[in-house]
Design a protein around this motif. Structure first.
Motif, short mmCIF file in Angstrom:
data_model
loop_
_atom_site.label_atom_id
_atom_site.label_comp_id
_atom_site.label_asym_id
_atom_site.label_seq_id
_atom_site.Cartn_x
_atom_site.Cartn_y
_atom_site.Cartn_z
N VAL A 127 0.43 -0.60 -0.09
CA VAL A 127 0.00 -0.69 -0.14
C VAL A 127 1.18 1.21 -0.02
O VAL A 127 2.00 1.23 0.48
CB VAL A 127 -0.72 -0.52 1.75
N THR A 128 0.43 2.36 -0.18
CA THR A 128 1.06 3.91 -0.15
C THR A 128 0.59 4.36 1.54
O THR A 128 -0.60 4.27 1.24
CB THR A 128 0.47 4.47 -1.49
N VAL A 171 -2.96 3.20 1.54
CA VAL A 171 -3.70 3.18 0.23
C VAL A 171 -3.72 2.57 -0.91
O VAL A 171 -2.75 2.06 -0.83
CB VAL A 171 -4.62 4.46 -0.02
N LEU A 172 -4.80 1.93 -1.46
CA LEU A 172 -4.52 1.77 -2.89
C LEU A 172 -4.74 1.68 -4.06
O LEU A 172 -6.41 1.81 -3.33
CB LEU A 172 -3.92 -0.30 -2.05
N ASN A 173 -4.67 1.00 -4.73
CA ASN A 173 -6.03 1.64 -5.50
C ASN A 173 -6.82 0.36 -6.54
O ASN A 173 -6.11 -1.33 -6.53
CB ASN A 173 -4.68 1.47 -7.39
N ASP A 209 -10.53 3.30 -7.78
CA ASP A 209 -10.68 3.81 -6.41
C ASP A 209 -9.35 3.76 -5.37
O ASP A 209 -8.73 2.20 -5.20
CB ASP A 209 -11.81 3.23 -6.10
N ILE A 210 -9.35 4.90 -5.02
CA ILE A 210 -8.12 4.85 -3.97
C ILE A 210 -9.37 4.46 -3.02
O ILE A 210 -10.19 5.30 -1.52
CB ILE A 210 -7.89 6.17 -3.34
N VAL A 211 -8.54 3.74 -2.08
CA VAL A 211 -9.25 2.70 -1.01
C VAL A 211 -7.85 2.76 0.42
O VAL A 211 -7.07 2.04 -0.23
CB VAL A 211 -9.79 1.42 -1.22
N PRO A 212 -8.52 3.17 1.54
CA PRO A 212 -7.32 2.39 2.44
C PRO A 212 -7.72 1.45 3.27
O PRO A 212 -8.71 1.19 2.90
CB PRO A 212 -8.54 3.36 3.56
#
Lengths: 165, 631
Positions: free
Chosen positions: A42-43, A55-57, A61-64
């Motif tokens: 994740v970022t 978050v990841l893609n 969608d950018i999802v926590p």
């Protein structure tokens, strides 16, 4: 499902997804589940508490991603190829939850669900639906929508109150 | 109200709003000496459409007023009534009343019956005949039914009888999921595009707009421009957009090519021969071109012409110059320049403010102008043009220009910070300070000092800048520079501790690896001496909560950044490269993060955060220059 509901004429049947955190078995309402996938990098997000992994893609969608094991001090927050992320649909948002594994989908009727205990569980009882015994295994039913949208997790901007930071 | 009815209502509100805007625009365009028949007809038809629609839905307040208005317009177009300036004024104020009523119906507010009565009276006075008494005593119910078939003649351009056509149009409302093919046959000029994908009731709503017969009466200039549509009663941002069918056709073509390329690739896949390799490369090149073109085509759907904003200014200028006793000619250039829909909606207020300012403060009274040897009529120019990767909107007047002494005096009086030996640009920028106004007295046009700071804040929130040019006695020009779109950003990717961050390219001056002698310490803060200036240094890693590989600036890379307020150096581990990124919202599934403007998805599928330069610049503590306040 069809046969089950035909049998249970009087009580409401609900489906739950069971998952494992550390040694304990939990379950959440399957209607909140969007998908289940493996853990991937994740970022990280600036100034977020440690249990918010980042978050990841998810297909644009950018999802926590939240690690419930870290939040509730159950099990060890290790990431292996078997670590699972449950993508949840809560309140028109998507949130990923890291768990040690998912095991089963179970059918429970309302009278099989016993009230939650006041203590002895990692989660505050306000986030619990109740307890159920499945194959002599105690399963803790979590009110995942309430938990995810709670101020305690701080995933969403608080509605009316001032920002907590 | 059932959901379906509400859909029809929303369509009606949209259409009526458009018709009212049209009426206003055409009324402004009317040449009173020799009124254009076609223009008069268009105005008449717009009024008639509103009347018809409001009759169907039982919006009686609209029906009554438009009916009287229609009578007047009908007589005007049949030459039995000569339009004068005062009649146009009455018509314009009627349009205003109608807009008010429409707004009340839309938001469920109370209808201002007294305004309607006054409006009806004014129209009746112009008509010079005693109109049917019902219209004054609110007996509007009478009009409801007959209106549809009332005037079978007089619709030069309507091919069919309007009532029948309307029914036919509404037949499509039955919530069918008709695909695109059904749309195209009918109204070639309109395509529909919905920027927000989900929401299942949308297709039906889209259909309604598509099939609405009134569109036939929509005159060319507006019908080509896409028009804002408002969704729910309270929603201020519209969620749908009209798109030229040509643009959609182009996109359909491109997608077709994409499918071909895809099948080409899957045919070659698994074949390792040299010849296949060559074809694979060709197909990949094709795919790349395709992707770029599709991206451009989709982006162009979000684009609206600037005339969408500019068209509202003739009225404003007319009203305002009349009120202030000034004579102003408005010149609009580059109305066809296209700009992102999201920007256009947020541009209206700042532009309105600047135009008001130019007329109120800039352009002098006719007498004063003749004394200065200028043309009695002031010239106000609104111009939009593409410049490089941005769009430049200018508001230029040939008035008195900004008054350096008065601004400075005012600044000292309000203890606004003034640099030593301020340049002209420094002085002009003072007017953006909060609470600043040089107007001698407060009028309802301007002078309250809430404004220029808000203008600048709004523009900066859109990622743009405001620049001022002014020459005493010659006039002033406000230039607004905006990015073409909010959805795509030119960025520089930088890395700290293996994480990639995107810095907007517009804010970057240069990137350097500093020499040890360029770094100076001031307390705990580090300053960088470059370009004959001291630049405060920020560590990106520290603000993003990651561990930078290089604490020492000479080991890393410093990106020199200019924000609206401050200039500073940003210390990063390395530069990754420059690329266009698609901006994704973090707030959609998470929440706002300080210092982060959004996120984007990199080529490998990972997420990179986009740095919010403005909020980061507020972390800079010291002023970069040892210049201190004069007072």
């Amino acid at each position: 499902m069809a046969t089950n509901s035909a049998l249970a004429t009087h009580t409401q049947q609900r489906e739950f997804l069971t998952f494992v955190l550390g040694e304990e078995h939990y379950a959440l309402d399957i209607m909140a589940v969007k998908e289940i996938r493996g853990y991937e990098a994740v970022t990280r997000i600036a100034n977020a508490p440690p249990f918010i992994k980042g978050v990841l893609n998810l297909r644009g969608d950018i999802v926590p991603i939240v690690d419930l094991r870290m939040k509730f001090n159950v099990g060890e927050a290790t990431y292996t190829e078997f670590t699972i992320v449950i993508m949840l649909h809560v309140d028109n948002r998507i949130v990923g939850v890291v768990v040690d594994g998912v095991s089963d989908v179970i059918n429970l009727s309302d009278d099989e669900i016993r009230p939650p205990p006041e203590f002895g569980v990692a989660f505050d009882s306000q986030y619990l639906v109740g307890l159920a015994a499945v194959d002599e295994q105690l399963v803790i039913l979590v009110n995942i929508e309430k938990l995810i949208s709670s101020d305690e997790l701080g995933l969403f901007e608080q509605k009316q109150n001032t920002v907590q930071e | 109200m059932s959901i379906e009815m509400e859909q029809f209502h929303n369509v009606f509100f949209e259409e009526s709003q458009e018709h009212l805007d049209e009426m206003e625009q055409f009324l402004m365009e009317l040449d009173l000496d020799s009124p254009d028949k076609e223009l008069l007809n268009s105005i008449f038809r717009a009024a008639h459409s509103i009347k018809g629609g409001s009759g169907i839905f039982g919006f009686d307040a609209l029906t009554g007023l438009t009916h009287v208005m229609e009578n007047l317009l009908d007589r005007a177009r049949k030459d039995s009534l000569t339009l004068t300036l005062s009649i146009v004024d009455v018509l314009l104020s009627t349009v205003d009343i109608l807009k008010g009523i429409l707004h009340s119906y839309r938001t469920g507010g109370d209808i201002d019956w007294s305004a309607i009565a006054a409006g009806t009276e004014a129209l009746d006075a112009v008509l010079g005949t005693s109109a049917p008494s019902e219209s004054q005593t609110q007996g509007y119910g009478l009009f409801e039914q007959p209106l549809l078939v009332n005037e079978p003649e007089g619709f030069g351009l309507f091919a069919d009888e309007p009532g029948a056509e309307k029914d036919e149009g509404f037949g499509f409302f039955a919530p069918s999921d008709e695909p695109v093919s059904a749309r195209n046959e009918d109204e070639q000029a309109f395509g529909l595009f919905e920027p927000l994908p989900p929401a299942s009731e949308k297709p039906a709503e889209a259909e309604t707009a598509q099939k609405q017969p009134e569109e036939k009466s929509a005159p060319q200039p507006l019908s080509r421009s896409a028009t804002e549509r408002k969704g729910g009663a309270a929603a201020s941002e519209s969620s749908t957009i009209r798109v030229d069918t040509q643009k959609i056709d182009a996109l359909v073509n491109l997608v077709g090519e994409l499918v071909i390329t895809q099948s080409m690739l899957s045919m070659i896949s698994g074949n390792d021969s040299a010849e296949a390799e060559e074809r694979r490369l060709a197909a990949l090149a094709e795919l790349e071109r395709n992707t770029r073109e599709i991206q451009e085509a989709v982006m162009s759907m979000r684009m609206l012409p600037m005339s969408f904003v500019f068209n509202r200014f003739p009225r404003l200028v007319r009203d305002l110059s009349g009120k202030l006793g000034k004579s102003v000619e408005l010149c609009i250039e580059g109305g066809s320049t296209e700009i992102d829909k999201g920007l256009i909606e947020k541009l209206v207020d700042p532009l309105t403010h600047l135009v008001r300012n130019s007329i109120d403060h800039g352009i002098e009274k006719p007498q004063r102008r003749t004394e200065c040897g200028k043309n009695e009529e002031g010239l106000l120019t609104l111009r939009a043009a593409h410049k490089g990767g941005s769009i430049l909107i200018s508001i230029i007047d040939d008035g008195a220009g900004l008054n350096r002494e008065r601004i400075l005096a005012k600044a000292y009086e309000n203890s606004v910070y003034v640099p030593e030996h301020p340049s002209d640009t420094d002085v002009w920028n003072l007017i953006f300070a909060p609470g600043f106004s040089t107007a001698a007295e407060v009028t309802d046009v301007s002078g309250r000092g809430v404004g220029m700071d808000v203008v600048r804040r709004n523009i900066e929130a859109l990622g743009g800048r405001v620049e001022i040019e002014s020459e005493q006695g010659q006039g002033a020009a406000f230039h607004i520079r905006l990015p073409l779109t909010l959805a795509i950003l030119d960025g520089m990717c930088v890395a700290v501790d293996g994480q990639v961050y995107v810095v907007p390219l517009v804010n970057i001056i240069e990137s350097i690896q500093p020499q040890p002698e360029q770094i100076k310490s001031m307390g705990n803060d580090k300053l960088l001496w470059v370009r004959d200036e001291y630049w405060p240094l920020l560590q990106l890693g520290q603000h993003m909560g990651v561990q930078a590989r290089h604490q020492d600036a000479t080991q890393g890379i410093v990106v020199l950044i200019e924000s609206a307020k401050k200039r500073f150096g940003l210390l990063v581990d390395s530069l990754v490269g420059q690329q266009q990124v698609v901006i994704k919202s973090l707030e959609q599934h998470y929440k706002r993060v300080a210092g982060v403007a959004g996120a984007t998805i990199m080529g490998d599928g990972s997420v990179a955060l986009i740095i919010d330069v403005e909020s980061l610049s507020s972390k800079v503590k010291t002023a970069p220059q040892p210049v201190r306040e004069a007072s």
